[in-house]
Design a protein around this motif. Structure first.
Motif, PDB file in Angstrom:
ATOM      1  N   PRO A  64       0.957  -1.221   0.045  1.00  0.00           N
ATOM      2  CA  PRO A  64       0.180   0.129  -0.124  1.00  0.00           C
ATOM      3  C   PRO A  64       0.846   1.216   0.057  1.00  0.00           C
ATOM      4  N   PRO A  65       0.160   2.290  -0.157  1.00  0.00           N
ATOM      5  CA  PRO A  65       1.037   3.726  -0.353  1.00  0.00           C
ATOM      6  C   PRO A  65       1.831   3.875   1.007  1.00  0.00           C
ATOM      7  N   GLY A  66       2.925   4.468   0.832  1.00  0.00           N
ATOM      8  CA  GLY A  66       3.555   4.904   2.090  1.00  0.00           C
ATOM      9  C   GLY A  66       4.473   3.765   2.570  1.00  0.00           C
ATOM     10  N   VAL A  67       4.691   2.545   2.334  1.00  0.00           N
ATOM     11  CA  VAL A  67       5.420   1.373   2.795  1.00  0.00           C
ATOM     12  C   VAL A  67       6.761   1.855   2.177  1.00  0.00           C
ATOM     13  N   GLY A  68       6.936   2.451   1.092  1.00  0.00           N
ATOM     14  CA  GLY A  68       8.558   2.626   0.979  1.00  0.00           C
ATOM     15  C   GLY A  68       9.179   3.753   1.989  1.00  0.00           C
ATOM     16  N   GLN A  69       8.248   4.721   2.306  1.00  0.00           N
ATOM     17  CA  GLN A  69       8.456   5.611   3.164  1.00  0.00           C
ATOM     18  C   GLN A  69       8.899   5.029   4.615  1.00  0.00           C
ATOM     19  N   ALA A  70       7.998   4.134   4.874  1.00  0.00           N
ATOM     20  CA  ALA A  70       8.099   3.668   6.268  1.00  0.00           C
ATOM     21  C   ALA A  70       9.297   2.952   6.496  1.00  0.00           C
ATOM     22  N   ALA A  71       9.681   2.269   5.435  1.00  0.00           N
ATOM     23  CA  ALA A  71      10.771   1.271   5.327  1.00  0.00           C
ATOM     24  C   ALA A  71      12.349   2.012   6.137  1.00  0.00           C
ATOM     25  N   ILE A  72      12.392   3.262   5.551  1.00  0.00           N
ATOM     26  CA  ILE A  72      13.523   4.093   5.704  1.00  0.00           C
ATOM     27  C   ILE A  72      13.430   5.367   7.032  1.00  0.00           C
ATOM     28  N   GLU A  73      12.053   5.160   7.471  1.00  0.00           N
ATOM     29  CA  GLU A  73      11.538   6.179   8.162  1.00  0.00           C
ATOM     30  C   GLU A  73      12.427   6.220   9.654  1.00  0.00           C
ATOM     31  N   PRO A  74      12.823   5.154  10.205  1.00  0.00           N
ATOM     32  CA  PRO A  74      13.833   5.211  11.525  1.00  0.00           C
ATOM     33  C   PRO A  74      15.003   6.111  11.018  1.00  0.00           C
ATOM     34  N   LEU A  75      15.467   5.756   9.786  1.00  0.00           N
ATOM     35  CA  LEU A  75      16.837   6.550   9.506  1.00  0.00           C
ATOM     36  C   LEU A  75      16.169   8.270   9.340  1.00  0.00           C
ATOM     37  N   LEU A  76      15.262   8.388   8.480  1.00  0.00           N
ATOM     38  CA  LEU A  76      14.918   9.834   8.217  1.00  0.00           C
ATOM     39  C   LEU A  76      14.585  10.499   9.783  1.00  0.00           C
ATOM     40  N   ASN A  77      13.835   9.882  10.566  1.00  0.00           N
ATOM     41  CA  ASN A  77      13.595  10.490  11.812  1.00  0.00           C
ATOM     42  C   ASN A  77      15.177  10.840  12.587  1.00  0.00           C
ATOM     43  N   ALA A  78      16.165   9.932  12.445  1.00  0.00           N
ATOM     44  CA  ALA A  78      17.359  10.187  13.205  1.00  0.00           C
ATOM     45  C   ALA A  78      18.114  11.252  12.450  1.00  0.00           C
ATOM     46  N   TRP A  79      17.654  11.646  11.085  1.00  0.00           N
ATOM     47  CA  TRP A  79      18.334  12.524  10.496  1.00  0.00           C
ATOM     48  C   TRP A  79      17.837  13.898  10.524  1.00  0.00           C
ATOM     49  N   GLY A  80      16.716  13.985  11.433  1.00  0.00           N
ATOM     50  CA  GLY A  80      16.062  15.254  11.613  1.00  0.00           C
ATOM     51  C   GLY A  80      14.783  15.450  10.647  1.00  0.00           C
ATOM     52  N   VAL A  81      14.218  14.495  10.065  1.00  0.00           N
ATOM     53  CA  VAL A  81      13.578  14.819   8.921  1.00  0.00           C
ATOM     54  C   VAL A  81      12.438  13.803   8.942  1.00  0.00           C
ATOM     55  N   THR A  82      11.168  14.552   8.632  1.00  0.00           N
ATOM     56  CA  THR A  82       9.986  13.929   8.639  1.00  0.00           C
ATOM     57  C   THR A  82       9.424  13.878   7.181  1.00  0.00           C
ATOM     58  N   VAL A  83       8.265  12.903   6.895  1.00  0.00           N
ATOM     59  CA  VAL A  83       7.743  12.996   5.806  1.00  0.00           C
ATOM     60  C   VAL A  83       5.980  12.654   5.939  1.00  0.00           C
ATOM     61  N   ALA A  84       5.288  13.100   4.979  1.00  0.00           N
ATOM     62  CA  ALA A  84       4.039  12.676   5.049  1.00  0.00           C
ATOM     63  C   ALA A  84       3.682  11.471   4.832  1.00  0.00           C
ATOM     64  N   ARG A  85       3.647  10.606   5.489  1.00  0.00           N
ATOM     65  CA  ARG A  85       3.689   9.232   5.068  1.00  0.00           C
ATOM     66  C   ARG A  85       2.310   8.885   4.320  1.00  0.00           C
ATOM     67  N   GLY A  86       2.483   8.200   3.033  1.00  0.00           N
ATOM     68  CA  GLY A  86       1.470   8.094   2.185  1.00  0.00           C
ATOM     69  C   GLY A  86       0.573   9.398   1.679  1.00  0.00           C
ATOM     70  N   GLU A  87       1.139  10.392   1.637  1.00  0.00           N
ATOM     71  CA  GLU A  87       0.654  11.610   0.878  1.00  0.00           C
ATOM     72  C   GLU A  87       1.625  12.132  -0.174  1.00  0.00           C
ATOM     73  N   PHE A  88       1.012  12.726  -1.308  1.00  0.00           N
ATOM     74  CA  PHE A  88       1.808  13.181  -2.358  1.00  0.00           C
ATOM     75  C   PHE A  88       1.709  14.549  -2.464  1.00  0.00           C
ATOM     76  N   VAL A  89       2.613  15.341  -3.196  1.00  0.00           N
ATOM     77  CA  VAL A  89       2.470  16.788  -3.270  1.00  0.00           C
ATOM     78  C   VAL A  89       1.735  17.095  -4.535  1.00  0.00           C
ATOM     79  N   ALA A  90       0.503  17.774  -4.567  1.00  0.00           N
ATOM     80  CA  ALA A  90      -0.171  17.905  -5.649  1.00  0.00           C
ATOM     81  C   ALA A  90       0.033  19.313  -5.799  1.00  0.00           C
ATOM     82  N   ASN A  91       0.209  19.711  -7.293  1.00  0.00           N
ATOM     83  CA  ASN A  91       0.518  21.271  -7.672  1.00  0.00           C
ATOM     84  C   ASN A  91      -0.282  21.365  -8.892  1.00  0.00           C
TER      85      ASN A  91
END
Length: 644
Positions: free
Chosen positions: A282-309
Motif C-alpha cells: 500500500p502507499p507509504g510503505v517505501g517511506q516507512a521502510a527508511i523512516e527510522p533513518l529519516l527521523n534520526a536525520w531530523g527529517v519527517t515525511v507525510a507518509r502516504g501523501e504526495f504533493v499535488a501542484n
C-alpha cells in the motif's frame, strides 16, 4: 589630401569605397583565422559551444596521455548538410580538447573506406557501422579512446540527435579512460532496474548511465551488510529492509558515508508492472521502510501523501465520466518542474532545466531537529498534500482536481541534509541484530564499534519520487541503424548521477549534465492552452449543470403527464418548449466557448508565423528608407551650402 578626396569624382569614390570594403573584409577574415583561432563567441542560450568548467577540470587533472580516434566516413556528406555540420562541430570540439589538455589528449582522424584497414580498426575499436547502400558497405561516425594501460572506450555512433550532449559524451569518455577504476555504488531497490521478463530483462536507461561512471552493486532482499568498498549508498524504492541491513546503513551514515535516499509515497512504476510485481504494498510503505533513518536525520515525511501542484501539473487526456467526452485536464499528481523550481546555489541542481516527477513526497524538518534541510527541488505555493490512495486505484484526474485545495505552502521534493546526524539506535545495536551474529565476540565487537552521533556533517540527499528514474519520465528511445539511442527529454538522469557524483566529492562532470535539450516546449502557447482549457472546463461545468437541470425539469413535467393522465397546460407546454430552446442555446454556447478558446492559440501561432516571415524584410526595408532619407537630407544641405 582631404581636398583631393572631396573634389574627386563621386562615382570613382564609390567604386573605390567598395573595393576597400572588400579588401578590409578579406583582411579581417584572414586575420581572424590566424590570430583569433582560440576565440569564440557563443550566443546560444545554453552555451552549447563553450567548454564548461567541468570539462576544463577533467582535462587539467589528466595524469597520462589519452589517444582519441575520430572516425568519419566522408560519404556521410552525401546524405545532407546536417550530419556534415555535426561532424564539423565534433572536429572543432576535439581540437579544443587537444588544445586545452597541454598535450595529454592526442587525436587522429580516419576516413574508413569499405574493406580498408581503417574500417577494420574502427570495428575493432567498437564503432557501429551504418549500412550506406545496397552493396553492404558501411559508414562510420564515432570516437574511440585508449589510455596508457590499454583500457578502451568508445562512442559507437555520434548521433546528431544527441548534439546538445556532445560535450558531455566526449568528456565522459575521457573521464572513464582517465579513471578506469570506478567507485562502488551500493543500490538497494525493489524496482525493475534490470528489466523484467516482458522486456527481455532490458535494463533501465538510467542504469546504463550509472554503470558508465560507477561499479553498481545490487543488494538483495536478504542482504545484512553493505559491500566493504561502498562509496555511495542508494536506497531507491525498497519496501522491506532487514534489521541488520538497516543498522548497517545507520552506522554507515553516522560514520560519514554518503547516502542518496528516495522516500516515495507511491511507486507507480511498481503498480504498472501489475501482477508480475506480486502483492503490491500500500502507499507509504517505501517511506516507512527508511523512516527510522529519516527521523534520526531530523527529517519527517507525510507518509502516504504526495504533493499535488496546479502550476506544474502535467496535462493529460481523460474521458469525462458525465459526458463521456475526452477532455484535457491538469493531473496534479504528475509534475513537470522547470525554471525557478531548482536551487541555483547547489551544484547538483544549478544546471537543471526540467524534471518530471509523479506522486512525489515531501520532506520537512522534524520538530527540534539539529539538522536542517537545504532545498534542491521544490514546488510553488499552489500545492497541496493529498492521499496516495486517491491515485493507487483507477485515478480520476478530474475528481482529483476538484478536491485539490492549495495550501499556500512550498514543499521540498528533494533536499540535502545539513548538519551532524545521530544514530537511529542511540542505545547501541538492537538485540535482534546482536542475536543474529555468530558468537559473543562478534556481538561485543559490534557494540564497541557502535557510534551514536556523527563527527562530521552529513552527506545525504533525499528525493521524494523514485518513478523519476523510469525511462518514460525522462527519455525517448530512437532506433538508429539498429542501435538504441536515448534522447533525454528531462534532466532526471542528470540529477540522479549528479547527486551521486557530488556526494562522493567528484565535481568534474556535474556541471556538464543538463546543459541542453533537443526538445523545447512552446511555453507561451502551453500557458495559453492551459488557461484556455481551465476557462473552458469551468464554463463547461456551468453549462452542463444548467443543461442537466433543464433536462430534469422537462423529464419531471413529462412524467407527471404520463402518471396522472392530465394533459399539460399550454403554460407548461410553453415552459417545456422554452427549456428545450434554452438547452439548444446552451449547447451552442458550449461549442462557441470551445472554439473561441482554441482561436486564441491559433491566433498567436498565426502572429508568430507572420513575424517570422516578414520581420527581417521589414527591418531591412525600414533601414533602407531611413538611409535614403538621410542621404536626401545631406544632399539638400550640400546644395543649399553651395548655392549660398
Amino acid at each position: 589630401m582631404w581636398d583631393r578626396i572631396r573634389n574627386a569624382d563621386r562615382q570613382v569614390l564609390a567604386w573605390a569605397t567598395i573595393g576597400l570594403a572588400i579588401v578590409f573584409f578579406l583582411t579581417l577574415n584572414a586575420l581572424s583565422n590566424t590570430v583569433l583561432t582560440s576565440t569564440r563567441l557563443d550566443l546560444t542560450e545554453d552555451r552549447l559551444f563553450t567548454l564548461s568548467s567541468g570539462t576544463r577540470d577533467v582535462l587539467s587533472t589528466l595524469e597520462e596521455p589519452i589517444d582519441l580516434r575520430f572516425y568519419y566516413s566522408q560519404r556521410f556528406d552525401e546524405i545532407g548538410p546536417n550530419i556534415a555540420r555535426h561532424a564539423d562541430r565534433v572536429r572543432e570540439l576535439l581540437d579544443e580538447y587537444e588544445r586545452l589538455s597541454n598535450g595529454m589528449i592526442r587525436i587522429e582522424e580516419f576516413d574508413p573506406q569499405p574493406f580498408s584497414t581503417e574500417e577494420d580498426l574502427a570495428v575493432s575499436d567498437g564503432l557501429q557501422g551504418l549500412p550506406f547502400d545496397q552493396s553492404g558497405a558501411r559508414a562510420y561516425f564515432g570516437v574511440s579512446g585508449a589510455n596508457s594501460t590499454d583500457d578502451q572506450d568508445a562512442i559507437g555512433y555520434l548521433a546528431p540527435e544527441r548534439s546538445p550532449f556532445l560535450e558531455y559524451d566526449l568528456t565522459r569518455l575521457i573521464s572513464n579512460l582517465a579513471e578506469p577504476e570506478k567507485p562502488v555504488v551500493a543500490l538497494l531497490t525493489d524496482l525493475p532496474f534490470q528489466g523484467t521478463q516482458f522486456d527481455n530483462f532490458t535494463p533501465w536507461l538510467i542504469l546504463d548511465g550509472l554503470r558508465q561512471f560507477f561499479d553498481v552493486k545490487f543488494l538483495d532482499k536478504d542482504a545484512t551488510a553493505l559491500p566493504e568498498d561502498t562509496e555511495v549508498l542508494v536506497i531507491a524504492g525498497a519496501h522491506t529492509i532487514k534489521d541488520e541491513l538497516l543498522y548497517a546503513m545507520d552506522q554507515f551514515t553516522v560514520n560519514g558515508g554518503q547516502v542518496l535516499a528516495f522516500a516515495d509515497p507511491f511507486a507507480e512504476t511498481m503498480a504498472m508492472l501489475g501482477p508480475t510485481a506480486g502483492q503490491l504494498p500500500p502507499p507509504g510503505v517505501g517511506q516507512a521502510a527508511i523512516e527510522p533513518l529519516l527521523n534520526a536525520w531530523g527529517v519527517t515525511v507525510a507518509r502516504g501523501e504526495f504533493v499535488a501542484n496546479l502550476d506544474d501539473a502535467v496535462r493529460v487526456g481523460f474521458p469525462n465520466p458525465e459526458t463521456g467526452q475526452q477532455v484535457a485536464v491538469d493531473y496534479v499528481a504528475w509534475l513537470t518542474l522547470q525554471g525557478d523550481r531548482f536551487s541555483k546555489t547547489d551544484a547538483v541542481s544549478a544546471q537543471l532545466q526540467r524534471i518530471v516527477v509523479s506522486t512525489a513526497g515531501a520532506f520537512m524538518s522534524a520538530e527540534g531537529a539539529e539538522t536542517r534541510l537545504e532545498p534542491l527541488i521544490y514546488t510553488t505555493p499552489t500545492s497541496d498534500l493529498m492521499s496516495a490512495f486517491e491515485v493507487s486505484q483507477q485515478p480520476n484526474p478530474i475528481a482529483l482536481l476538484d478536491r485539490f485545495e492549495p495550501q499556500d505552502t512550498v514543499y521540498n521534493l528533494a533536499a540535502r541534509v545539513i548538519g551532524k546526524v545521530k544514530s537511529a539506535y542511540p542505545d547501541g545495536p538492537p538485540e535482534n541484530v546482536l542475536e543474529a551474529l555468530e558468537d559473543d565476540a562478534a556481538a561485543e565487537a559490534l557494540r564497541a564499534a557502535h557510534k551514536s552521533e556523527a563527527d562530521t556533517d552529513a552527506n545525504i540527499i533525499l528525493v521524494g519520487d523514485v518513478d523519476m528514474l523510469a525511462n518514460q519520465n525522462w527519455a525517448q528511445v530512437q532506433d538508429v541503424a539498429g542501435e538504441q539511442v536515448a534522447i533525454p527529454t528531462a534532466n532526471n538522469a542528470d540529477f540522479f548521477i549528479n547527486a551521486i557524483d557530488n556526494l562522493r566529492g567528484s565535481q568534474g562532470l556535474v556541471g556538464l549534465r543538463g546543459r541542453g535539450f533537443s526538445i523545447r516546449p512552446f511555453e507561451v502557447i502551453e500557458e495559453m492552452r492551459s488557461e484556455a482549457d481551465n476557462k473552458f472546463r469551468n464554463k463547461e461545468q456551468e453549462l452542463l449543470a444548467r443543461i442537466a437541470e433543464m433536462g430534469e425539469t422537462i423529464e419531471r413535467l413529462q412524467r407527471e403527464e404520463q402518471t396522472t393522465g392530465a394533459i399539460l397546460t399550454s403554460q407548461q407546454q410553453s415552459e417545456i418548449d422554452n427549456f428545450r430552446l434554452e438547452m439548444l442555446d446552451s449547447r451552442q454556447e458550449l461549442r462557441n466557448v470551445q472554439r473561441s478558446l482554441r482561436e486564441d492559440v491559433e491566433s498567436l501561432e498565426r502572429r508568430v508565423r507572420v513575424f517570422n516571415i516578414w520581420a527581417a524584410p521589414l527591418v531591412i526595408a525600414v533601414l533602407a528608407i531611413l538611409l535614403a532619407i538621410v542621404r536626401r537630407i545631406r544632399r539638400s544641405r550640400y546644395h543649399r551650402t553651395v548655392l549660398h
